[in-house]
Design a protein around this motif. Sequence first.
Motif, PDB file in Angstrom:
ATOM      1  N   SER A  36     -27.521  80.852 -70.133  1.00  0.00           N
ATOM      2  CA  SER A  36     -27.391  82.235 -70.577  1.00  0.00           C
ATOM      3  C   SER A  36     -28.541  83.081 -70.059  1.00  0.00           C
ATOM      4  O   SER A  36     -29.459  82.585 -69.408  1.00  0.00           O
ATOM      5  CB  SER A  36     -27.386  82.292 -72.103  1.00  0.00           C
ATOM      6  OG  SER A  36     -26.453  81.405 -72.654  1.00  0.00           O
ATOM      7  N   LEU A  66     -26.294  91.860 -68.169  1.00  0.00           N
ATOM      8  CA  LEU A  66     -25.133  91.552 -67.328  1.00  0.00           C
ATOM      9  C   LEU A  66     -25.431  91.852 -65.863  1.00  0.00           C
ATOM     10  O   LEU A  66     -24.998  91.123 -64.968  1.00  0.00           O
ATOM     11  CB  LEU A  66     -23.913  92.360 -67.791  1.00  0.00           C
ATOM     12  CG  LEU A  66     -23.258  91.914 -69.091  1.00  0.00           C
ATOM     13  CD1 LEU A  66     -22.128  92.872 -69.457  1.00  0.00           C
ATOM     14  CD2 LEU A  66     -22.722  90.492 -68.971  1.00  0.00           C
ATOM     15  N   PRO A 101     -22.022  83.787 -70.703  1.00  0.00           N
ATOM     16  CA  PRO A 101     -20.831  84.114 -69.925  1.00  0.00           C
ATOM     17  C   PRO A 101     -19.673  83.185 -70.275  1.00  0.00           C
ATOM     18  O   PRO A 101     -19.880  81.999 -70.559  1.00  0.00           O
ATOM     19  CB  PRO A 101     -21.287  83.898 -68.473  1.00  0.00           C
ATOM     20  CG  PRO A 101     -22.775  84.049 -68.526  1.00  0.00           C
ATOM     21  CD  PRO A 101     -23.179  83.477 -69.845  1.00  0.00           C
ATOM     22  N   TYR A 102     -18.469  83.726 -70.257  1.00  0.00           N
ATOM     23  CA  TYR A 102     -17.313  82.937 -70.688  1.00  0.00           C
ATOM     24  C   TYR A 102     -17.160  81.656 -69.885  1.00  0.00           C
ATOM     25  O   TYR A 102     -16.857  80.603 -70.456  1.00  0.00           O
ATOM     26  CB  TYR A 102     -16.016  83.756 -70.584  1.00  0.00           C
ATOM     27  CG  TYR A 102     -14.818  82.876 -70.829  1.00  0.00           C
ATOM     28  CD1 TYR A 102     -14.543  82.402 -72.104  1.00  0.00           C
ATOM     29  CD2 TYR A 102     -14.007  82.451 -69.769  1.00  0.00           C
ATOM     30  CE1 TYR A 102     -13.471  81.545 -72.333  1.00  0.00           C
ATOM     31  CE2 TYR A 102     -12.947  81.600 -69.991  1.00  0.00           C
ATOM     32  CZ  TYR A 102     -12.686  81.146 -71.272  1.00  0.00           C
ATOM     33  OH  TYR A 102     -11.636  80.287 -71.483  1.00  0.00           O
ATOM     34  N   PHE A 110     -17.644  87.505 -72.504  1.00  0.00           N
ATOM     35  CA  PHE A 110     -18.820  86.712 -72.847  1.00  0.00           C
ATOM     36  C   PHE A 110     -19.010  86.666 -74.361  1.00  0.00           C
ATOM     37  O   PHE A 110     -18.342  87.383 -75.122  1.00  0.00           O
ATOM     38  CB  PHE A 110     -20.076  87.284 -72.180  1.00  0.00           C
ATOM     39  CG  PHE A 110     -20.391  88.717 -72.539  1.00  0.00           C
ATOM     40  CD1 PHE A 110     -21.246  89.023 -73.590  1.00  0.00           C
ATOM     41  CD2 PHE A 110     -19.839  89.768 -71.811  1.00  0.00           C
ATOM     42  CE1 PHE A 110     -21.546  90.345 -73.908  1.00  0.00           C
ATOM     43  CE2 PHE A 110     -20.124  91.089 -72.125  1.00  0.00           C
ATOM     44  CZ  PHE A 110     -20.985  91.377 -73.174  1.00  0.00           C
ATOM     45  N   SER A 125     -10.997  87.016 -68.448  1.00  0.00           N
ATOM     46  CA  SER A 125     -11.716  86.501 -67.286  1.00  0.00           C
ATOM     47  C   SER A 125     -10.778  86.309 -66.097  1.00  0.00           C
ATOM     48  O   SER A 125     -11.135  86.609 -64.953  1.00  0.00           O
ATOM     49  CB  SER A 125     -12.398  85.181 -67.644  1.00  0.00           C
ATOM     50  OG  SER A 125     -13.162  84.693 -66.574  1.00  0.00           O
ATOM     51  N   ILE A 160     -26.776  86.277 -73.988  1.00  0.00           N
ATOM     52  CA  ILE A 160     -25.437  86.489 -73.454  1.00  0.00           C
ATOM     53  C   ILE A 160     -24.989  85.173 -72.830  1.00  0.00           C
ATOM     54  O   ILE A 160     -25.653  84.636 -71.943  1.00  0.00           O
ATOM     55  CB  ILE A 160     -25.417  87.602 -72.391  1.00  0.00           C
ATOM     56  CG1 ILE A 160     -25.506  88.964 -73.074  1.00  0.00           C
ATOM     57  CG2 ILE A 160     -24.149  87.523 -71.560  1.00  0.00           C
ATOM     58  CD1 ILE A 160     -25.429  90.128 -72.127  1.00  0.00           C
ATOM     59  N   PHE A 218     -16.150  91.241 -75.448  1.00  0.00           N
ATOM     60  CA  PHE A 218     -17.029  90.176 -75.919  1.00  0.00           C
ATOM     61  C   PHE A 218     -16.985  89.984 -77.424  1.00  0.00           C
ATOM     62  O   PHE A 218     -16.591  90.875 -78.184  1.00  0.00           O
ATOM     63  CB  PHE A 218     -18.469  90.410 -75.456  1.00  0.00           C
ATOM     64  CG  PHE A 218     -19.172  91.600 -76.043  1.00  0.00           C
ATOM     65  CD1 PHE A 218     -19.994  91.465 -77.160  1.00  0.00           C
ATOM     66  CD2 PHE A 218     -19.049  92.865 -75.471  1.00  0.00           C
ATOM     67  CE1 PHE A 218     -20.680  92.554 -77.690  1.00  0.00           C
ATOM     68  CE2 PHE A 218     -19.725  93.964 -75.995  1.00  0.00           C
ATOM     69  CZ  PHE A 218     -20.534  93.804 -77.111  1.00  0.00           C
TER      70      PHE A 218
END
Length: 203
Positions: free
Chosen positions: A178, A195, A150-151, A135, A128, A148, A100
């Motif tokens: 997020s 997560l 996420p990608y 992320f 990913s 956070i 990350f």
Amino acid sequence: MTIRYPNGKRYVPVQQATTGSKNTNPSFSNRGKTLEDELNDTNEYYLANNIAVIHKKPVPIQVVNVRYPARSAAVITEAYFRSPSTTDYNGVWNGKYIDFEAKETKNRTSFPLQNIHEHQVEHMRKVSEQQGIAFLLVKFTVLDRYFIVPYEYFEKMWERMIAGGRKSITLTEIEEMSIEINAGFHPRLDYLGALNALNRNLN
């Protein structure tokens, strides 16, 4: 010490404000700490408690000039970044690869995408695709809020910019896509707990 990018441009680190407050509230006692400091403290906690092994990636530097003020001491006076870095942190947790990028912004209403580089996005995309967990961890410093991203959600915002759309992600959008981290003491930023809440690729 002077550090320069491969193109010769001088690197100037961002200066962080400090405070002398002795308030024991987490949000006050950690003021003046950078996001990197907070994450390093958190990662040390994870490691000490056998939760995860996650570290900050070293930056590849080419030393150019060294000064020797004493026989037993060497001082680097000039250096260059040898190559662009990827993301800030990586490691392993529950059998999953974690990777990350951590970013801070003083903006109250949005996160500027200029803070992220194309090669970092490409790196997270590849992570990913290999079923790793990629992320962004974003801190709104003025608001003292952490998220956070996420990608897979961030990627949509990045593609929007590439297509000619806005060059930032609004705070409202970040809140929607997020999970927010509530800062504490031990660990300081429990992003692995966040997560788990996302329930992404963990089974």
